[in-house]
Design an enzyme around this catalytic site. Structure first.
Site, PDB file in Angstrom:
ATOM      1  N   THR A 345       1.107  -1.034   0.180  1.00 25.92           N
ATOM      2  CA  THR A 345      -0.530  -0.047  -0.106  1.00 25.92           C
ATOM      3  C   THR A 345       1.008   1.027   0.198  1.00 25.92           C
ATOM      4  O   THR A 345       1.878   1.068   0.089  1.00 25.92           O
ATOM      5  CB  THR A 345      -1.223  -0.360   1.441  1.00 25.92           C
ATOM      6  OG1 THR A 345      -1.040  -1.359   1.803  1.00 25.92           O
ATOM      7  CG2 THR A 345      -1.792   1.693   1.640  1.00 25.92           C
ATOM      8  N   GLY A 427       0.795  -0.860   5.159  1.00 21.49           N
ATOM      9  CA  GLY A 427       1.142  -2.230   6.387  1.00 21.49           C
ATOM     10  C   GLY A 427       0.330  -3.227   6.460  1.00 21.49           C
ATOM     11  O   GLY A 427       0.793  -3.863   7.847  1.00 21.49           O
ATOM     12  N   GLY A 428      -0.680  -3.038   5.843  1.00 21.89           N
ATOM     13  CA  GLY A 428      -1.978  -4.261   6.590  1.00 21.89           C
ATOM     14  C   GLY A 428      -1.839  -4.065   7.944  1.00 21.89           C
ATOM     15  O   GLY A 428      -2.318  -3.162   8.528  1.00 21.89           O
TER      16      GLY A 428
END
Length: 530
Positions: A345, A427-428
């Site tokens: 992302t 970073g999820g």
């Protein structure tokens, strides 16, 4: 050591320097923060393709002085043909994470650009022409963008996994090999698509001749997404979620994002007495708050239409009080294994001279998303739909027209002292954790760059790592690490500056209009300002 950047007329922070510069160039030309962000978003989709693409989704928070912040949800739903039966019929017990069947949701981010420009139009002033906003992205796709070290590394690591996806080798494996840092990477088909969007309008991505070309490309590649799915898609302007803490009011995105967990972590930290930045109490408090927030998220957050609980209830005083009371200030709670929430992302921020602020995030989910690159239009398609379950009883069960769960959540804070803070990260699973780390450090008096650069941590699985450990950067003080271990945390040291911790950024606008910005040394970005 990076230093906080100060300016007054405008600022953009991005994890790739070319994107930040594209946004700044728009501000210099008289554009507003939204126009700058559209230019940066288009550019970074070209120059940082392992992290995001226009074949992905996006979310916005926009705040203008004197007005309540607004949010934009630009994520696409599962295609009408994307049914559990499709995957069972093709021999899949779960949705594959790569290839055409992973590209099962409509790419929403371009619709978000259009929705944001519509919001900005209400501010008045002469808008910049759309071809001007997209010109840097067109140039880099056509002339060639230099591969970053991280693109070269992730291409090499993932080539065997993604290499057979339609179109991937042609664009991302020149001469059949991963690129080396600095090597020019061209995508002339994508340049053509961006040029058409500039000439025909952003709505053409979903309706019209360009949309039909995209749909034909998707069908040829084997994706379930069809022209009718594109035509049904619209971005949504929605009310952001918000929570009050002692320092002010913090905003984030509602479901299907995990924004509620980012807000819950900060609210719980506040109820724990807002432990001073750094040291055991700070890290332990935020990690334990993360556990409570993630348990609620995983039990309730999905497509809003499928949820049985109002997300605002998860931030109610009663819920927060109960969660805060469950946190032991001296001992780590057990942390059960859970499904990994990977995420590749980008987050970017922009503030213009009038104080209008944008917090924006754009993603394709995993590294290079589905890996599918559409032949004629050059789109790299996301694999966000791989987060659906084929179990019809699951909270996030696959169904046509359903929105997938998103880790994406841009953040913004309006503080009681008059400052507006635009901040976020990729970073999820790490996004809420890094957001909490950098904002609480700022509130403790650290300068923005100090807050972003300082050692970070991440609880749980991420980026393909299976361990549910508490990962800490090796720069974290030894006494803090020892205290965390002594409290029962399963600590795993990682590199001094680790990609696992995300690529964060921050812009702070003071009550006098002064801007202070930070970019993450873990990425390839800068703060561009004037």
């Amino acid at each position: 050591m990076l230093q906080t950047i100060y300016a007054r007329r405008g600022m953009v922070t991005a994890p790739h320097h070319l994107a930040a510069q594209a946004g700044l160039a728009v501000l210099r030309d008289g554009g507003n923060a939204v126009e700058a962000m559209v230019a940066a978003a288009a550019t970074i989709a070209v120059v940082y393709p392992h992290m995001n693409a226009i074949g992905g989704d996006g979310f916005w928070l926009i705040a203008a002085p004197g007005s309540a912040p607004v949010a934009i949800r630009a994520c696409g739903a599962a295609a009408a043909a994307a049914t559990p039966e499709l995957y069972r019929r093709t021999g899949h017990a779960a949705i594959p994470p790569r290839g055409p069947l992973a590209a099962l949701t409509v790419p929403g981010t371009v619709s978000g650009w259009q929705a944001a420009l519509t919001v900005a139009a209400a501010w008045g002033g002469a808008p910049l022409a759309l071809p001007r906003l997209l010109e840097e992205a067109v140039h880099h796709a056509e002339a060639g963008m230099p591969a970053t070290a991280s693109q070269a590394r992730y291409t090499a690591e993932k080539a065997a996994e993604i290499g057979d996806a339609p179109g991937f080798r042609d664009v991302f494996l020149p001469d059949g090999r991963p690129p080396v840092p600095g090597q020019a990477m061209r995508n002339p088909a994508l340049a053509g698509t961006l040029r058409r969007l500039g000439a025909e309008g952003l709505d053409g991505f979903y309706r019209g001749d360009l949309a039909r070309a995209i749909a034909a490309d998707l069908e040829r590649a084997g994706s379930p997404v069809a022209a009718a799915d594109l035509a049904r898609h619209r971005a949504a302007v929605v009310a952001p979620l918000a929570v009050a803490i002692g320092a002010g009011r913090v905003f984030n995105l509602p479901p299907p994002t995990q924004g509620v967990s980012s807000l819950a972590i900060l609210a719980l930290w506040d109820r724990l007495g807002a432990p001073a930045a750094e040291g055991f109490a700070h890290v332990h408090g935020l990690v334990e708050a993360t556990k409570r927030a993630f348990l609620l998220r995983d039990a309730h957050v999905a497509d809003p239409a499928a949820m049985t609980r109002d997300p605002a209830d998860l931030l109610s005083p009663a819920q927060l009080a109960a969660d805060a009371a469950a946190i032991d200030p001296a001992r780590a709670a057990p942390w059960p294994p859970q499904a990994p929430a990977r995420g590749d992302t980008i987050w970017m921020g922009a503030v213009d001279g009038a104080g209008r602020a944008v917090s924006f995030i754009q993603s394709i989910y995993w590294e290079f998303g589905s890996g599918v690159v559409l032949r004629d239009t050059g789109l790299l398609m996301q694999n966000r739909g791989a987060s659906f379950s084929l179990d019809p009883t699951a909270l996030r069960a696959l169904a046509p027209g359903r929105l997938p769960f998103h880790t994406l959540n841009p953040a913004l804070a309006c503080l009681a002292d008059g400052r507006t803070v635009t901040y976020g990260t990729m970073g999820g699973e790490g996004q809420p954790q890094t957001q909490a780390a950098i904002l609480t450090r700022l509130l403790a008096g650290q300068a923005p760059q100090q807050a972003v650069t300082a050692p970070r941590w991440l609880l749980g699985r991420t980026w393909g790592r299976e361990a549910t450990t508490l990962k800490v950067e090796a720069r974290m003080p030894a006494e803090t690490v020892a205290a965390l271990r002594g409290a029962g945390h399963d600590v795993e040291p990682v590199e001094e500056f680790s990609d696992l911790m995300g690529h964060a950024g921050m812009i702070v606008r003071g009550p006098d209009g002064a801007l202070a910005g930070a970019a993450d040394p873990r990425a390839d970005g800068i703060v561009a300002a004037f």
